[in-house]
Write a protein that holds these residues in place. Structure first.
Motif, PDB file in Angstrom:
ATOM      1  N   GLU A 121       8.937  15.294 -17.290  1.00 37.10           N
ATOM      2  CA  GLU A 121       9.034  14.580 -18.567  1.00 37.10           C
ATOM      3  C   GLU A 121       8.249  15.304 -19.648  1.00 37.10           C
ATOM      4  O   GLU A 121       8.705  15.414 -20.797  1.00 37.10           O
ATOM      5  N   GLU A 122       7.085  15.816 -19.283  1.00 34.63           N
ATOM      6  CA  GLU A 122       6.249  16.525 -20.251  1.00 34.63           C
ATOM      7  C   GLU A 122       6.961  17.768 -20.796  1.00 34.63           C
ATOM      8  O   GLU A 122       6.807  18.106 -21.969  1.00 34.63           O
ATOM      9  N   LEU A 123       7.736  18.436 -19.954  1.00 33.67           N
ATOM     10  CA  LEU A 123       8.496  19.603 -20.424  1.00 33.67           C
ATOM     11  C   LEU A 123       9.496  19.196 -21.503  1.00 33.67           C
ATOM     12  O   LEU A 123       9.704  19.934 -22.478  1.00 33.67           O
ATOM     13  N   ILE A 145      12.002  19.769  -5.447  1.00 30.62           N
ATOM     14  CA  ILE A 145      11.123  18.950  -4.619  1.00 30.62           C
ATOM     15  C   ILE A 145      11.984  17.981  -3.811  1.00 30.62           C
ATOM     16  O   ILE A 145      12.911  17.382  -4.343  1.00 30.62           O
ATOM     17  N   ILE A 146      11.640  17.807  -2.558  1.00 32.94           N
ATOM     18  CA  ILE A 146      12.287  16.781  -1.740  1.00 32.94           C
ATOM     19  C   ILE A 146      11.437  15.523  -1.864  1.00 32.94           C
ATOM     20  O   ILE A 146      10.255  15.520  -1.535  1.00 32.94           O
ATOM     21  N   ASP A 147      12.045  14.460  -2.347  1.00 38.60           N
ATOM     22  CA  ASP A 147      11.333  13.196  -2.521  1.00 38.60           C
ATOM     23  C   ASP A 147      10.844  12.687  -1.170  1.00 38.60           C
ATOM     24  O   ASP A 147      11.612  12.628  -0.215  1.00 38.60           O
ATOM     25  N   PRO A 148       9.558  12.308  -1.067  1.00 38.52           N
ATOM     26  CA  PRO A 148       9.002  11.900   0.226  1.00 38.52           C
ATOM     27  C   PRO A 148       9.532  10.564   0.757  1.00 38.52           C
ATOM     28  O   PRO A 148       9.436  10.301   1.947  1.00 38.52           O
ATOM     29  N   VAL A 149      10.084   9.737  -0.103  1.00 39.19           N
ATOM     30  CA  VAL A 149      10.636   8.459   0.349  1.00 39.19           C
ATOM     31  C   VAL A 149      12.154   8.516   0.386  1.00 39.19           C
ATOM     32  O   VAL A 149      12.784   8.146   1.368  1.00 39.19           O
ATOM     33  N   SER A 193       0.824  -1.204   0.000  1.00 40.04           N
ATOM     34  CA  SER A 193       0.000   0.000   0.000  1.00 40.04           C
ATOM     35  C   SER A 193       0.863   1.260   0.000  1.00 40.04           C
ATOM     36  O   SER A 193       0.595   2.213  -0.739  1.00 40.04           O
ATOM     37  N   HIS A 194       1.916   1.265   0.806  1.00 42.29           N
ATOM     38  CA  HIS A 194       2.810   2.426   0.852  1.00 42.29           C
ATOM     39  C   HIS A 194       3.514   2.634  -0.496  1.00 42.29           C
ATOM     40  O   HIS A 194       3.664   3.771  -0.949  1.00 42.29           O
ATOM     41  N   ILE A 195       3.947   1.538  -1.100  1.00 43.14           N
ATOM     42  CA  ILE A 195       4.613   1.638  -2.406  1.00 43.14           C
ATOM     43  C   ILE A 195       3.657   2.221  -3.443  1.00 43.14           C
ATOM     44  O   ILE A 195       4.011   3.151  -4.172  1.00 43.14           O
ATOM     45  N   LEU A 196       2.449   1.679  -3.498  1.00 48.71           N
ATOM     46  CA  LEU A 196       1.482   2.171  -4.492  1.00 48.71           C
ATOM     47  C   LEU A 196       1.081   3.607  -4.205  1.00 48.71           C
ATOM     48  O   LEU A 196       0.868   4.392  -5.136  1.00 48.71           O
ATOM     49  N   ASN A 197       1.008   3.973  -2.938  1.00 46.23           N
ATOM     50  CA  ASN A 197       0.685   5.361  -2.591  1.00 46.23           C
ATOM     51  C   ASN A 197       1.748   6.297  -3.157  1.00 46.23           C
ATOM     52  O   ASN A 197       1.436   7.323  -3.761  1.00 46.23           O
ATOM     53  N   TYR A 198       3.003   5.940  -2.984  1.00 45.79           N
ATOM     54  CA  TYR A 198       4.100   6.753  -3.512  1.00 45.79           C
ATOM     55  C   TYR A 198       4.050   6.785  -5.040  1.00 45.79           C
ATOM     56  O   TYR A 198       4.085   7.857  -5.650  1.00 45.79           O
ATOM     57  N   ILE A 199       3.974   5.614  -5.654  1.00 43.23           N
ATOM     58  CA  ILE A 199       4.051   5.523  -7.117  1.00 43.23           C
ATOM     59  C   ILE A 199       2.858   6.190  -7.799  1.00 43.23           C
ATOM     60  O   ILE A 199       3.001   6.735  -8.892  1.00 43.23           O
ATOM     61  N   THR A 200       1.699   6.182  -7.164  1.00 41.15           N
ATOM     62  CA  THR A 200       0.524   6.776  -7.810  1.00 41.15           C
ATOM     63  C   THR A 200       0.364   8.268  -7.514  1.00 41.15           C
ATOM     64  O   THR A 200      -0.365   8.943  -8.226  1.00 41.15           O
ATOM     65  N   HIS A 201       1.034   8.780  -6.494  1.00 43.69           N
ATOM     66  CA  HIS A 201       0.862  10.190  -6.176  1.00 43.69           C
ATOM     67  C   HIS A 201       2.064  11.054  -6.559  1.00 43.69           C
ATOM     68  O   HIS A 201       1.902  12.095  -7.179  1.00 43.69           O
ATOM     69  N   TYR A 202       3.236  10.628  -6.193  1.00 40.85           N
ATOM     70  CA  TYR A 202       4.417  11.453  -6.443  1.00 40.85           C
ATOM     71  C   TYR A 202       4.677  11.673  -7.934  1.00 40.85           C
ATOM     72  O   TYR A 202       4.841  12.818  -8.366  1.00 40.85           O
ATOM     73  N   PRO A 203       4.712  10.618  -8.766  1.00 38.94           N
ATOM     74  CA  PRO A 203       5.017  10.850 -10.187  1.00 38.94           C
ATOM     75  C   PRO A 203       4.024  11.771 -10.898  1.00 38.94           C
ATOM     76  O   PRO A 203       4.437  12.638 -11.667  1.00 38.94           O
ATOM     77  N   LYS A 205       2.284  14.166  -9.749  1.00 44.19           N
ATOM     78  CA  LYS A 205       2.380  15.539  -9.284  1.00 44.19           C
ATOM     79  C   LYS A 205       3.727  16.187  -9.624  1.00 44.19           C
ATOM     80  O   LYS A 205       3.783  17.378  -9.930  1.00 44.19           O
ATOM     81  N   TYR A 206       4.819  15.417  -9.567  1.00 42.55           N
ATOM     82  CA  TYR A 206       6.144  16.009  -9.695  1.00 42.55           C
ATOM     83  C   TYR A 206       7.000  15.445 -10.832  1.00 42.55           C
ATOM     84  O   TYR A 206       7.745  16.176 -11.463  1.00 42.55           O
TER      85      TYR A 206
END
Length: 191
Positions: A73-75, A172-176, A55-65, A67-68
């Motif tokens: 990459e889009e730029l 940005i400071i990475d949350p993990v 759950s923690h891994i998916l929370n990070y992978i689905t929220h951080y990328p 947003k940040y």
């Protein structure tokens, strides 16, 4: 020179800052996918896995990328207007892939929450398979970016392009993996 070679210690600072940041973030995600994959294999055997870790891994992978990471990459994608038709096709695919990866990751996260409340071996096995499929897709997505987009971007984009991209990226400071990770993420780092 391929991106992976540029990011070795010997050549690390030969690459533009935005690519270094993206490559580091890819390494972080790939590291977490190794942990997620171990738990998914346990689930595929019908055994209970560490659902909190998943759950923690998916929370990070689905929220951080979303947003940040993906905006960085889009730029780069936006500045590759002079790329050949095949590269343009891949960029369009990757843009759609960003949405798909987010949606699929959220679906797996939701499934984890459901399976965590049950003792169903069949549901654990299904979650394991869905998680492995998600992992495979995300690894393919990262590989495609690094080999088919970011390596050519090194030749295609000018120093002025890289400086402009760098200006638009907010620090940005990475949350993990950053200096100030919270208690939720400390568990991931200790594994």
């Amino acid at each position: 020179m391929p991106l992976k070679e540029i990011l070795t210690e010997e050549h690390r600072f030969d690459a533009p800052g935005p690519l270094i940041a993206i490559a580091e973030e890819h390494k972080y995600v790939l590291r977490l996918l190794v942990l997620l994959e171990k738990e998914a294999h346990i689930l595929c055997e019908g055994k209970p896995a560490d659902m909190e870790c998943m759950s923690h891994i998916l929370n990070y992978i689905t929220h951080y990328p979303d947003k940040y990471h993906h905006p960085k990459e889009e730029l780069i994608f936006d500045r590759m207007v002079n790329a050949n038709k095949e590269t343009q096709r891949i960029i369009r695919s990757l843009r759609k892939g960003h949405d798909h990866v987010g949606e699929t990751g959220q679906a797996v996260a939701d499934e984890i929450a459901l399976v965590a409340t049950t003792n169903s071996k069949r549901k654990r096995e299904a979650l394991g398979k869905h998680t492995l499929s998600y992992i495979h897709g995300l690894r393919d997505h990262i590989r495609l970016e690094e080999t088919k987009i970011f390596t050519p971007a090194l030749e295609l984009l000018s120093e002025a392009d890289w400086l402009a991209i760098d200006k638009e990226i907010k620090p940005i400071i990475d949350p993990v993996f950053g200096k100030n990770h919270n208690s939720e993420h400390k568990m991931l780092l200790s594994r």
